[in-house]
Structure formats: structure tokens, C-alpha cells
Design a protein around this motif. Structure first.
Motif, mmCIF file in Angstrom:
data_model
loop_
_atom_site.group_PDB
_atom_site.id
_atom_site.type_symbol
_atom_site.label_atom_id
_atom_site.label_comp_id
_atom_site.label_asym_id
_atom_site.label_seq_id
_atom_site.Cartn_x
_atom_site.Cartn_y
_atom_site.Cartn_z
ATOM 1 N N ALA A 266 0.860 -1.187 0.000
ATOM 2 C CA ALA A 266 0.000 0.000 0.000
ATOM 3 C C ALA A 266 0.891 1.231 0.000
ATOM 4 O O ALA A 266 2.004 1.212 0.525
ATOM 5 N N ALA A 267 0.412 2.315 -0.581
ATOM 6 C CA ALA A 267 1.181 3.554 -0.628
ATOM 7 C C ALA A 267 1.419 4.077 0.786
ATOM 8 O O ALA A 267 0.631 3.836 1.713
ATOM 9 N N LEU A 268 2.519 4.829 0.965
ATOM 10 C CA LEU A 268 2.872 5.340 2.289
ATOM 11 C C LEU A 268 2.093 6.591 2.647
ATOM 12 O O LEU A 268 1.938 6.925 3.819
ATOM 13 N N ARG A 269 1.635 7.326 1.648
ATOM 14 C CA ARG A 269 0.911 8.582 1.836
ATOM 15 C C ARG A 269 1.782 9.643 2.494
ATOM 16 O O ARG A 269 1.329 10.392 3.363
ATOM 17 N N LEU A 270 3.024 9.703 2.084
ATOM 18 C CA LEU A 270 3.919 10.777 2.500
ATOM 19 C C LEU A 270 3.824 11.925 1.510
ATOM 20 O O LEU A 270 3.586 11.710 0.318
ATOM 21 N N ARG A 271 4.042 13.149 2.006
ATOM 22 C CA ARG A 271 4.056 14.287 1.094
ATOM 23 C C ARG A 271 5.191 14.117 0.087
ATOM 24 O O ARG A 271 6.301 13.753 0.451
ATOM 25 N N GLY A 272 4.893 14.404 -1.158
ATOM 26 C CA GLY A 272 5.891 14.282 -2.201
ATOM 27 C C GLY A 272 6.104 12.871 -2.699
ATOM 28 O O GLY A 272 6.965 12.631 -3.549
ATOM 29 N N GLU A 273 5.303 11.924 -2.203
ATOM 30 C CA GLU A 273 5.469 10.529 -2.613
ATOM 31 C C GLU A 273 5.098 10.355 -4.079
ATOM 32 O O GLU A 273 4.090 10.875 -4.557
ATOM 33 N N GLN A 274 5.929 9.621 -4.806
ATOM 34 C CA GLN A 274 5.645 9.241 -6.188
ATOM 35 C C GLN A 274 5.429 7.729 -6.192
ATOM 36 O O GLN A 274 6.369 6.961 -6.018
ATOM 37 N N GLU A 275 4.170 7.335 -6.360
ATOM 38 C CA GLU A 275 3.844 5.909 -6.321
ATOM 39 C C GLU A 275 4.047 5.284 -7.696
ATOM 40 O O GLU A 275 3.640 5.846 -8.714
ATOM 41 N N HIS A 276 4.659 4.128 -7.708
ATOM 42 C CA HIS A 276 4.839 3.373 -8.956
ATOM 43 C C HIS A 276 4.208 1.999 -8.770
ATOM 44 O O HIS A 276 4.809 1.112 -8.149
ATOM 45 N N PRO A 277 2.993 1.794 -9.265
ATOM 46 C CA PRO A 277 2.381 0.460 -9.150
ATOM 47 C C PRO A 277 3.151 -0.549 -10.007
ATOM 48 O O PRO A 277 3.321 -0.352 -11.210
ATOM 49 N N VAL A 278 3.611 -1.603 -9.384
ATOM 50 C CA VAL A 278 4.333 -2.659 -10.102
ATOM 51 C C VAL A 278 3.303 -3.667 -10.600
ATOM 52 O O VAL A 278 2.622 -4.327 -9.794
ATOM 53 N N GLN A 279 3.174 -3.760 -11.901
ATOM 54 C CA GLN A 279 2.177 -4.647 -12.496
ATOM 55 C C GLN A 279 2.766 -6.036 -12.714
ATOM 56 O O GLN A 279 3.986 -6.205 -12.820
ATOM 57 N N PRO A 280 1.914 -7.047 -12.790
ATOM 58 C CA PRO A 280 2.403 -8.376 -13.188
ATOM 59 C C PRO A 280 3.036 -8.318 -14.570
ATOM 60 O O PRO A 280 2.804 -7.377 -15.336
ATOM 61 N N LEU A 281 3.811 -9.311 -14.884
ATOM 62 C CA LEU A 281 4.448 -9.371 -16.200
ATOM 63 C C LEU A 281 3.399 -9.629 -17.285
ATOM 64 O O LEU A 281 2.419 -10.352 -17.059
ATOM 65 N N ALA A 282 3.618 -9.036 -18.436
ATOM 66 C CA ALA A 282 2.701 -9.254 -19.554
ATOM 67 C C ALA A 282 2.712 -10.722 -19.957
ATOM 68 O O ALA A 282 3.770 -11.349 -20.034
ATOM 69 N N VAL A 283 1.530 -11.258 -20.192
ATOM 70 C CA VAL A 283 1.404 -12.681 -20.522
ATOM 71 C C VAL A 283 1.172 -12.835 -22.019
ATOM 72 O O VAL A 283 0.638 -11.940 -22.682
ATOM 73 N N PRO A 284 1.569 -13.959 -22.586
ATOM 74 C CA PRO A 284 1.341 -14.193 -24.019
ATOM 75 C C PRO A 284 -0.116 -14.531 -24.285
ATOM 76 O O PRO A 284 -0.871 -14.896 -23.370
ATOM 77 N N ARG A 285 -0.520 -14.392 -25.538
ATOM 78 C CA ARG A 285 -1.850 -14.850 -25.924
ATOM 79 C C ARG A 285 -1.944 -16.358 -25.698
ATOM 80 O O ARG A 285 -0.987 -17.081 -25.890
ATOM 81 N N ARG A 286 -3.131 -16.825 -25.310
ATOM 82 C CA ARG A 286 -3.280 -18.256 -25.030
ATOM 83 C C ARG A 286 -3.038 -19.114 -26.266
ATOM 84 O O ARG A 286 -2.688 -20.278 -26.154
#
Length: 828
Positions: A266-286
Motif C-alpha cells: 500500500a502507498a505510504l501517503r507521504l508528502r511528495g510521494e511518487q507511487e509506482h504500481p508494479v504490475q504483473p508481467l505481460a502474458v502471451p496470448r493463449r
């Protein structure tokens, strides 16, 4: 020792320094202790590589004396080019070279710009962990985050994401790349083992190498030591210690040269925080081929980790589909992929696919923290961080199989005892729920499976019942909407939730709630028809019919008869769309009998119209007329929009009946009545059916321009709705027009395109086709004779290869589409 070193060097020269280092890491050589000095780190790396000091000196272009001095600590601050030479000689990765550089005590500048010949007093930042494997699939993120940390305004960068997504591993890689921008080093502070927020700042003190960091004055001591430092502070696993965030914020305020790189669910909610959501790796087409699977980020990680346990493993055409499906089922979560790949030693990808739940619960690498050794343990950790209300919501969200909106969440998971929106925000913040454009949410599949595993009766039964009620209400609104101008909106709306709606049928059937199951099937049957899901819908609906018939046989009451009537009515529609008029007629007879028994006028009217279609197919025009009379009367008494739709369709079908009886004038009058009703409501489906009837009438009368105009307009309307079956039928009708106009090559192309579309739809739709098969066969035969066998087949093959939008451009070019719009507005 010399001989052993020579062997190692010879072997290393054959396989390359980087591969040598990775092999030795994989051989479980103990890692360097956290906070190791440059001398300790260099010696540890040399021993791991199996080199003597003399051999390392030779490989690095240094003297043995220099290596000895560096390892003894006699030389504490080697030049950057010396460190690079050592890294090259040892075959270190970029991350390892950065860690080696970071261990060198840095020269820094004081507040007045004067050179300080040592780091701030007492600082000895702990070294970054040395990952035993390469980072896969994050190259772009690493570059972006490295640049972000080096920006002048960067003070707090937080990597957030679900457990197991790779936040810590990404942080290590980014910190190593960014180390050169921080003269006083990079400090690694792991927090996973802490439970008391007041111990976070003392942990930071230890991380930067302060002695006595656990004294009462620790916050002041840490701030004082870092006041003039230019340092990157990497704090790992903050999510369970968010109460300590204020202390970290105060530290940053007092130490302007310190940059915080944090990982947290979860984000820290500090002033000046820049959140970078780390997404799962892209998956191939089935359905991807082997090269695409292996080249995708998720597939590449799976392949790399599988080869670590089974070196001969490869992704080939025989297993590519299974590997792609494993990646998709695991939603590209790196931890899940690594756990699954470890099973390749024992299981083929196809078998692994059937045993993923066991693979996710099985043990992972022993050098991982216990919370990360299984995906279940990782999710347990996240679950324990939630409050009771958020835990309840997460469990209940397991009822969904696809995405959902806030209305669905409130209807299915809300019970008036908790603030659903606030709880949903907590789950989003903890990276357990993903947010999508348009107000949609979903759970990654492993999270959804975990949530379902926590949902037990009686809560599960209550939630599943609420889920079914919600989707029944949605399907009812959509069914009425199909008969109106916002038809496209409702088709798109149901398309978002079709999997959950079908699941609601399955669960209602399993719970014995046949009323809900039957009503869902009826409300969904037209959607399944529009979206080429007829075979699926038919199978599901006929299961409900069978269950309702069994129930009625056991308990012959009115409620059972009503359920059977509704289910059989839906089954008749789907059977006819599936080219099975005999079965359709049987279902509709059951629907009429039971509908009359319980006085359900709507069911009797719709089922009677179906029986009229079956009678027309059989050529029994008198019986068809009688059934249409019953349908007309019932539809006129109905109140729902679908009854208005039925009235217009009865007029259109009666036109077909009159045309078959030779009454063309009557046919046109009846069809025009249906056309007017459809146009008034903006109903594209009924409009297209009316245009088909009028187009065929013009064709029989030899009026080719009028036939073309009507049929092209009907084609365009069917295309707008996405009704592939009717698009194909209009293309077939236009085959006859083109042959009559002498355009034989165009006719062959249209015939090929229509055949391909019918294959896609899984139905020939004979019950709805106004053009006789005989007329189509005669037109195609004429075109074949005119062109010759080879030329006809070539043109038909070109038609089969057309995409739907390409076929549309051929049939109704832009000028024609504008004409269709103008005709619709003018009421033509």
C-alpha cells in the motif's frame, strides 16, 4: 589450490564469466553478509568465482599486491576504474558491480562545498542483496525508475503491488543502477521481520551503519548522521508498519539529501510521494506460437526458472499453448510463475496446468522469507494486514469470475453493515483489487482463487444468491434494452459481465434455485444469439430445462410449471438458432403447455411465435398463421419492451408467410408495419429483419436497385449490432443480386465470405434465413459457370479471407453507409 584455480579458470573461459558467476550462485555459495565492507565483499566475490588473488589480478589487469591490499583493507578507496576492472574480471552483473561500487567509502561535499575526505561520521551503509538470478521482463521499468530517482524533485518513490509481483527484486535492481547518483551510498533496510513500528527508525540506523542505533536517541542520532548525506535509503516491506511512516517523513525533512525508495503493498501517503504500481508481467496470448510465448515477459521468466531445474526444458510448439495458459492463469505474477516453473522437473506444462493450485501451495526456495515460499503464504500476509470489514469484502469479491463495477460490489458484497466504498478503497490501496477505466475493478486470478477459498457457507450461499439476483436484474434491463435505440449500449454492457451472468446460472442450478436459473437463461438467450454464443447458451439452458422437468415430475406444482415454461421457452430460441427446429418445436410446445397452466401470457406469446417459425420451416403455412395469431394477441397484452419487439417481429414474420402464400401486397403491408414499429423504437434487429423481407420481395419482383438498397441497409444494421449470423445472411442475399446484375466475381467473393462467417457463428440459422437455399445454390452455380471453376474458387477464397470490416467496405462503402443513415432518418 593453484591447480583447482586453473581448472576453474579454464572452465570459466569456456562458458563465459557471467554464466560462471550465475552457476556458482545457483550452487548455493553463501551470500556476503549485509553491511560488508569493500574488502569483505571483494574477497567473498573472488572466492565465489573460484579465483586466487593472482588469477583475479591477471584477469583484472592489476597486481597481486593490489588485490591483497584491497582485501586486507590497506587500501579502502580504490579508483572507479579499478572497481570496474575488478567487476569485469569477476564477471559480475550490473547489479553486482553497482553493489561493489556502493561498498567503496565515498568522497562527498560538505554544506559549503568543501571536499570531505570521508563519508559522514559513522556511516557504513549495508550492501544491497545480491540476487541469485537475473531480473526478467522489467527493463523499461528499471530505466524509468532509475531516471526518476535521479530527478531533482525525487524524495520518496514507492513501489506498490500485490505480494509476489516482484517489488523487492525490482527495488534492488533499480537501487543498484541508481547508486552512482548517491555519493554516500545505498542502504538496504528490510522490515519484514519487524512487528513494532517504533523499531523502524532503529532499523534505518542499523541499515546506514550507525553503532548503538537502538538507544533512546535513535531518531535524533540517525537524522544527525544523515543530515548532510546524499544517500539512497531502500526500505523494503513497509505495508505492515505504516504507523511508522510519519517518522520516516520527519527523517526526510531533516535530511534533504536522502531519497527514500520503498516497497509496500500500500502507498505510504507521504508528502511528495511518487507511487509506482508494479504490475504483473505481460502474458502471451493463449493461442500464441512458441517463439511468442518464450519472448513474452511472463513466458521468458517461466522458461528461465524452468531451465534452472530442468536445463533441457524449452518452449516448443507442443507445449506452447500449455505454457501460455499457465502464464495467463497465474496472471503474470512472478512469484507464482517461479513456483510453477519449479515443478517442471516433475510435470509437463500440460499436467502442471491441471495442478496449479497444488503448485501454488507447495514450497518454494528455502532462502526466501517464509511469507514468500508459497503464493498462499504471500496472500495470507496481505489478508492479515486488513481490518475485519475489508477482509469480509475481499472474501465476497471471490464470488465474481470477471470484472465488476461498484453497483455489483454493493449488491453482492454489501449488507448494510459496512462502508463498501471505503473497504474497496482499502483493497485497492493494498493492491488486492485492480482499477480499470470506466469504473471497473477486478482481482488477479490468483487473488480471486484465494478469496474463493476463504468464502464458506452460510456466507457463501448468501453471497452467491445476491450475485445471481444482481445479474438477473442486469439481464432483464438489457433484454428490454435490446428492443430500443440503446441496443448497442446494452449489448456492450452485458458483454462486460457475460461470464458472471453465466456463472450465476450455474450456481443457481447447483443450489436448486431453478426459478432464477430459468429466468437468467431467458433474459440472456438473445445476447447469446447476438454474440455467437448459441452452442454454449443452449447447453446451459437445456441443463436447466432437464432439472426443471425432473423437479416438476417429482413435485407437480404451479411454481415448477412456471420455471419449466420459462426455461423451455429460452431453450427453444437457442435450439432454433442452432439449426435444430425439431428440438426447438419440442421445447416450445412444453413452454406453451406449462405457460398456459400458470397463466404466463408472455411465455405463451413468445413460444407461439417460435412454433410459427417451425411450422414455416416445415411448410405448414396454416399452422404458422394460427401460432402467429396467438403470439400477436399475447404480445399486445404484454407490458415489457420485449413484447413490443415481439409485435413487430410477428408482423415481419407474417409478411414472410404471406409472401410464401403468394400475397406479395399483403406481405409488403405487414412487413412495413413491423418496420414502422422497429424504427419508432430504434430497434436495429427488427429493422434489419424487415429490410430483409422487403429486399427479397423486391428481388422476386426483379427490382434490383430496390433490392440492393434494402439489403445493403440491412447488412449495415446487422454489422452495427455485431450480429454475424444476419451479416452472413445478407451477404448471401446480395450474392443473388450480384449474379442478377452480372457481377459474378463479386458474387463468388460474397459467397465465400458468408460461408466463413457462418462457420464462425457455429450456425446456419436456417430458421431466420428468408433466402431459400435453392435460390442461393442456383445463383452460386450460375456464377461458377460464368467464371469457371478455378476463377470462382479463387474469388470465394478471397472472400473467406476477408475480415468483417473489409467485407463491410465491399458491401456498403462509406457513401452507402451515409445513405443508410439518411434513409433511417427519413423513414425510408
Amino acid at each position: 589450490m593453484r591447480l583447482a584455480g586453473a581448472r576453474t579458470r579454464s572452465w570459466a573461459a569456456r562458458i563465459g564469466p557471467v554464466r560462471t558467476a550465475r552457476f556458482l550462485y545457483a550452487a548455493r555459495v553463501p551470500a556476503s553478509p549485509a553491511g560488508a565492507s569493500f574488502a569483505e565483499l571483494l574477497r567473498s566475490l573472488r572466492e565465489r568465482a573460484g579465483f586466487t588473488q593472482e588469477e583475479l589480478a591477471e584477469r583484472s589487469g592489476l597486481t597481486p599486491h593490489a588485490i591483497s591490499a584491497l582485501e586486507r583493507g590497506a587500501r579502502t578507496r580504490p579508483y572507479p576504474h579499478t572497481v570496474r576492472a575488478l567487476g569485469d574480471g569477476l564477471g559480475l552483473t550490473d547489479a553486482e558491480q553497482a553493489a561493489l561500487r556502493a561498498a567503496v567509502p565515498r568522497r562527498s561535499r560538505g554544506p559549503a562545498g568543501d571536499v570531505v575526505t570521508s563519508a559522514p561520521a559513522g556511516l557504513r551503509p549495508s550492501a544491497l542483496p545480491m540476487p541469485p538470478t537475473a531480473l526478467v521482463g522489467r527493463e523499461v521499468e528499471v530505466a524509468e525508475l532509475t531516471a526518476q530517482l535521479g530527478a531533482a524533485d525525487a524524495r520518496v518513490v514507492t513501489l506498490t503491488g500485490i505480494g509476489g509481483v516482484g517489488k523487492s527484486r525490482l527495488a534492488v535492481e533499480v537501487a543498484a543502477r541508481a547508486a552512482a547518483a548517491f555519493p554516500d551510498g545505498v542502504a538496504w533496510v528490510p522490515l519484514a521481520a519487524l512487528t513494532d513500528p517504533t523499531l523502524v527508525i532503529p532499523a534505518v540506523g542499523r541499515g546506514v551503519g550507525l553503532a548503538g542505533g537502538e538507544g533512546m536517541d535513535t531518531p535524533a542520532a540517525v537524522a544527525g548522521a544523515l543530515r548532510h548525506a546524499r544517500l539512497l535509503l531502500v526500505v523494503d516491506n513497509c505495508e505492515h508498519l505504516l504507523d511508522a511512516v510519519a517518522d520516516l517523513g520527519e527523517l526526510l525533512e531533516r535530511c534533504p539529501g536522502v531519497v527514500l525508495l520503498a516497497t509496500s503493498r500500500a502507498a505510504l501517503r507521504l508528502r511528495g510521494e511518487q507511487e509506482h504500481p508494479v504490475q504483473p508481467l505481460a502474458v502471451p496470448r493463449r493461442s500464441a506460437r512458441a517463439q511468442e510465448v518464450a519472448g513474452s515477459p511472463a513466458g521468458a521468466l517461466f522458461l528461465a526458472r524452468a531451465r534452472a531445474v530442468a536445463p533441457a526444458f524449452d518452449v516448443d510448439e507442443g507445449n506452447a499453448t500449455a505454457v501460455a495458459q499457465v502464464c495467463a492463469r497465474l496472471a503474470g505474477i512472478p512469484l507464482a510463475l517461479e513456483l510453477a516453473a519449479a515443478k517442471v522437473r516433475l510435470l509437463s506444462p500440460a499436467v502442471l496446468l491441471t495442478r496449479l493450485d497444488a503448485a501454488m501451495a507447495g514450497g518454494g526456495q528455502r532462502d526466501l522469507p517464509s511469507r514468500q515460499r508459497t503464493l498462499t503464504a504471500t496472500l495470507d500476509w496481505s489478508y492479515q494486514l486488513l481490518g475485519d470489514d475489508a477482509r469480509t469484502l475481499l472474501r465476497r469479491l471471490g464470488a465474481f469470475t470477471g470484472g465488476f463495477d461498484l453497483d455489483a460490489v454493493e449488491a453482492v458484497a454489501g449488507d448494510g453493515e459496512r462502508d463498501v466504498l471505503s473497504c474497496l478503497a482499502v483493497l485497492v490501496e493494498h493492491s488486492l483489487v485492480r482499477v480499470h477505466p470506466g469504473g471497473r475493478y477486478d482481482l488477479l486470478e490468483p487473488v480471486a482463487q484465494y478469496a474463493r477459498s476463504l468464502l464458506h457457507d452460510p456466507e457463501r450461499d448468501l453471497v452467491h444468491a445476491a450475485h445471481a439476483r444482481h445479474y438477473l436484474a442486469l439481464a432483464e434491463r438489457a433484454h428490454d434494452g435490446y428492443a430500443c435505440a440503446d441496443q448497442l449500449h446494452w449489448l456492450a454492457r452485458v458483454e462486460l459481465d457475460e461470464d458472471d451472468a453465466a456463472l450465476a446460472v450455474e450456481r443457481s442450478l447447483a443450489r436448486g434455485d431453478l426459478r432464477t436459473a430459468a429466468r437468467l437463461c431467458w433474459e440472456l438467450q438473445r445476447y447469446w444469439w447476438f454474440r455467437q454464443r448459441v452452442p454454449f447458451g443452449r447447453r446451459l439452458t437445456e441443463r436447466v430445462v432437464a432439472a426443471a422437468a425432473d423437479r416438476l415430475a417429482a413435485v407437480p406444482d404451479a411454481a415448477g410449471a412456471a420455471d419449466l415454461a420459462v426455461a423451455a421457452n429460452a431453450a427453444g430460441c437457442l435450439a432454433l438458432a442452432h439449426d435444430d427446429p425439431e428440438a426447438a418445436g419440442g421445447h416450445w410446445e412444453v413452454a406453451v403447455d406449462n405457460g398456459r397452466r400458470v397463466g404466463d401470457v408472455d411465455v405463451v406469446a413468445h413460444a407461439s411465435s417460435g412454433l410459427a417459425l417451425v411450422a414455416m420451416i416445415r411448410g405448414d403455412l396454416a399452422a404458422a398463421a394460427g401460432h402467429l395469431d396467438v403470439a400477436d394477441e399475447g404480445a399486445a397484452r404484454g407490458t415489457r419492451s420485449c413484447c413490443a419487439w415481439l409485435l413487430s417481429m410477428c408482423a415481419i414474420w407474417r409478411g414472410t408467410l404471406l409472401r410464401a402464400a403468394g400475397d406479395e401486397a399483403g406481405a409488403v403491408r405487414s412487413t412495413e408495419r413491423g418496420l414502422a414499429s422497429a424504427r419508432e423504437r430504434g430497434d436495429r434487429l427488427a429493422l434489419s429483419m424487415a429490410l430483409a423481407g422487403l429486399g427479397h420481395g423486391a428481388l422476386q419482383a426483379g427490382d434490383l436497385p430496390e433490392a440492393r438498397r434494402r439489403l445493403e441497409a440491412g447488412f449495415e444494421l446487422s454489422y452495427e449490432v455485431g450480429d454475424v449470423l444476419n451479416v452472413a445472411h445478407f451477404a448471401q442475399s446480395l450474392v443473388v443480386v450480384e449474379v442478377a446484375a452480372g457481377e459474378h466475381e463479386c458474387a463468388a467473393t460474397l459467397a465465400g465470405a458468408a460461408d466463413a462467417l457462418l462457420e464462425v457463428s457455429g450456425s446456419q440459422g436456417g430458421s431466420y434465413r428468408l433466402l431459400s437455399q435453392q435460390a442461393l445454390d442456383e445463383a452460386c452455380g450460375q456464377a461458377r459457370r460464368a467464371l469457371g471453376e478455378d476463377a470462382y474458387d479463387d474469388a470465394a477464397d478471397r472472400g473467406r479471407a476477408l475480415e468483417l470490416h473489409e467485407l463491410r467496405e465491399r458491401v456498403v462503402p462509406r457513401s452507402g453507409r451515409l445513405r443508410v443513415v439518411e434513409q433511417r432518418r427519413a423513414g425510408a
